[in-house]
Design a protein around this motif. Sequence first.
Motif, mmCIF file in Angstrom:
data_model
loop_
_atom_site.group_PDB
_atom_site.id
_atom_site.type_symbol
_atom_site.label_atom_id
_atom_site.label_comp_id
_atom_site.label_asym_id
_atom_site.label_seq_id
_atom_site.Cartn_x
_atom_site.Cartn_y
_atom_site.Cartn_z
ATOM 1 N N THR A 1 42.035 17.996 -15.676
ATOM 2 C CA THR A 1 41.552 16.649 -15.957
ATOM 3 C C THR A 1 42.600 15.583 -15.650
ATOM 4 O O THR A 1 42.349 14.408 -15.859
ATOM 5 C CB THR A 1 41.141 16.527 -17.438
ATOM 6 O OG1 THR A 1 42.212 16.971 -18.249
ATOM 7 C CG2 THR A 1 39.911 17.348 -17.727
ATOM 8 N N THR B 1 30.963 0.318 -17.336
ATOM 9 C CA THR B 1 31.758 1.547 -17.379
ATOM 10 C C THR B 1 30.835 2.749 -17.523
ATOM 11 O O THR B 1 29.927 2.739 -18.350
ATOM 12 C CB THR B 1 32.693 1.556 -18.607
ATOM 13 O OG1 THR B 1 32.666 0.268 -19.195
ATOM 14 C CG2 THR B 1 34.080 1.969 -18.247
ATOM 15 N N ARG C 1 44.896 12.988 -13.566
ATOM 16 C CA ARG C 1 44.554 12.120 -12.438
ATOM 17 C C ARG C 1 45.380 12.469 -11.207
ATOM 18 O O ARG C 1 44.966 12.258 -10.093
ATOM 19 C CB ARG C 1 44.784 10.659 -12.816
ATOM 20 C CG ARG C 1 43.725 10.162 -13.743
ATOM 21 C CD ARG C 1 43.674 8.641 -13.770
ATOM 22 N NE ARG C 1 42.552 8.222 -14.584
ATOM 23 C CZ ARG C 1 42.561 8.227 -15.908
ATOM 24 N NH1 ARG C 1 43.632 8.627 -16.538
ATOM 25 N NH2 ARG C 1 41.506 7.847 -16.591
ATOM 26 N N ALA D 1 37.099 10.920 -22.019
ATOM 27 C CA ALA D 1 36.389 11.805 -21.099
ATOM 28 C C ALA D 1 34.878 11.751 -21.323
ATOM 29 O O ALA D 1 34.105 12.207 -20.493
ATOM 30 C CB ALA D 1 36.888 13.234 -21.249
ATOM 31 N N GLY E 1 35.963 15.571 -17.919
ATOM 32 C CA GLY E 1 36.984 14.661 -17.424
ATOM 33 C C GLY E 1 36.310 13.468 -16.784
ATOM 34 O O GLY E 1 35.480 13.645 -15.891
ATOM 35 N N GLU E 2 36.613 12.298 -17.275
ATOM 36 C CA GLU E 2 36.003 11.063 -16.768
ATOM 37 C C GLU E 2 34.482 11.140 -16.697
ATOM 38 O O GLU E 2 33.871 10.737 -15.719
ATOM 39 C CB GLU E 2 36.598 10.707 -15.406
ATOM 40 C CG GLU E 2 38.068 10.332 -15.530
ATOM 41 C CD GLU E 2 38.709 9.988 -14.197
ATOM 42 O OE1 GLU E 2 38.179 10.409 -13.167
ATOM 43 O OE2 GLU E 2 39.732 9.306 -14.219
ATOM 44 N N ASN F 1 28.710 11.008 -16.520
ATOM 45 C CA ASN F 1 28.351 10.854 -15.127
ATOM 46 C C ASN F 1 27.657 12.110 -14.622
ATOM 47 O O ASN F 1 28.299 13.112 -14.352
ATOM 48 C CB ASN F 1 29.636 10.574 -14.340
ATOM 49 C CG ASN F 1 29.342 9.975 -12.989
ATOM 50 O OD1 ASN F 1 28.202 9.992 -12.540
ATOM 51 N ND2 ASN F 1 30.371 9.445 -12.350
#
Lengths: 300, 250, 140
Positions: A286, A16, A288, A40, A203-204, A20
Amino acid sequence: MNAVECRELTRYFGRTVALNDLSFAIKKNTITGLVGPNGAGKTTLLKILCGHLRKTAGDVRVFSDDPFNSLKVSVNTVFIDDHLALPATLTIFDTLEAARLFYPNWDHRLALRLFEYFSFEPRKLHKDLSKGQKSTFNMILGLSARCALTIFDEPTVGMDTAVRRDFYRALLQDYLHHPRTIIFSSHLLGEIEDILEEILLLGEGRKCLHLPVAELRGYAVGVRGPAETVEHFIADRDLFRRERFGRDKIFVAVRNSFSGEALQEAGAMGLEVFPIPAEDLCVYLTARTKGGIDDVFSED
Amino acid sequence: MMSLARISLGGAVKQQYLFKLRAYANLFVSLVAVQIIALLFTTGGMVGMSGMGSEYLDLEIRFYSGAILFVFTALWIAVNAFVLTLPLSRHVDFSFVTNRLSSNLANFGFLVTAAVAGGVTVSLGSLLLRNVLYYTGGGSSLIIGANFLVRPDELLTGAAVGSLYLLLFGAAGYLAGALIQLHRSLYVLLPALVLGVLFYEAAHEQLRLLQVINFYRLEALPILFILKIVSSVLLLWSGAALLSNRTEIG
Amino acid sequence: MHYGGAGRGVYSMIFDTGGTQPIYLQISEWLEREILSHNFATDEKVYSQYQLAEMFNINPATAAKGLNILAEEGILYKKRGLGMFVSPEAGRIIREKRRKQVLHRLRELIREAELLDITESELLAMFKAAQKREKKEERV
């Protein structure tokens, strides 16, 4: 001068990805709000900044040092969250005394005054405090440490409204008299918005937004009206949200790049135009889906 | 404007060490408790007993030894050294000023203190044991001891030797803890491995463990004995420090 | 503002953080009102960004932005290292600016009246009636 710099910061937990390719910088002596939905990557980021967790790739600098295993970062950073581990055998008063020895800028007078203001019993153990009291006590630790980088990760868990307000006020007061770099992660953006200078939205694991709070308010506008008119009006502007409204109307939130005249025209076209509160914008950015929870109930 | 604070490794270690003395003061209470239990075991049951009887004579010889006292104390320090490596203990360290190296060094300092406290109390405890036996010996008993009366310098040597052995046990417990933190499966695998080796050796009557013990025990020269222990401890600690230098504080 | 202490409570009523207007604009408008009502004289030093931050419970950077807007418009002037002062032209500039705003709001009102089929004479009558009531309240 930046207190924190991240370049392409990435962190994996197994397969995971928690962070990022995150790049940003936090200016010295500013209050930054770190916001974003659960998962997040907020806590992961903060724990990398204070040297608790390793990065997987990229570069992270706190006071121009790699925080992992840096004593310089540790002595200049205090990290407060609701899992703060404190010795089970020390009374809360002795815990303050112990903390005092660690931090060169520690303000014991402030610590004792806050301690008294919130009516703590000196001989209590940390584990015997209620959830809200624990958070309040941890907050006292975080403020009194007077660290050049002060990190609060969801510090208000269990606090009632009155204590939360006292906390925000105390944080601002202490910041005004002793400017330092503060990062404050919270779900309650509406509550802390006013005392922030910048906002960093994740976000993510990615950066969604990083800008002065002042700009956040005008960042997006909401437009409501007949579907076709709205579509025509917003043309190809960045769309953050689209919801059905009533029988044949829609509500959209779009990037505000309209001129003043354009916005006045909208009124004449029978459209309602209104600003989007910061908190709502963060939710839209944020989310989806562009439709939110209503998508679940929609027939088509 | 807030200027950046500075701290040296030595300074951080010292702060952490003093902090641990305060935060873990209750461990020294548990040391005393453990030793009292050990003494009760010793005076109650016998380590070795042989009885002989004839028509005219009933002879019973009892051996009392401070071994149980030492074993209990060694277990105490090994367990506590192990606990120091657990995530919860590390979390507490990282709530304040530290890095992994200073956290380990402060733990080593704390273990030295614990070993000295253990060594001294074991030495005093065996003295206490003799007295207790002497006065509660049950009237008819005759106590024969090679060195029943202990000279103060012997007491001191006893404390020193005891402390050094305890240090070794503490270091072993610490390394075991650091090893286990590497992966969850080691919680099961490491004890299984140790027990496995012991059983294997017992079954094959080739207790190499005894050889290890004799490596220290049979050393006649005090200076070499000290050197052997200290270098072993340093080796174990370096291993532990290396293993835990990348640990995450989740 | 979400809340305020003793002194701040009053301003809380004026400010709304519902999201309509950026806080720095609310700050600059509040300062304009203070100047218009002569709470600050010409060439007098106004609140610093830190004082404003403490008064309104906001970030000092936000307060600074409010001050800078007034400086750009010539309502305040900076003295390096000393702070912001009320310029001699302040009253005139603010009044001109506010007049434009009144005109703007009037246009909106007219548009709204058209939507409701209110005639010009009706609107004027309403205006006069409202003015009368306002004056009566002032006397009381």
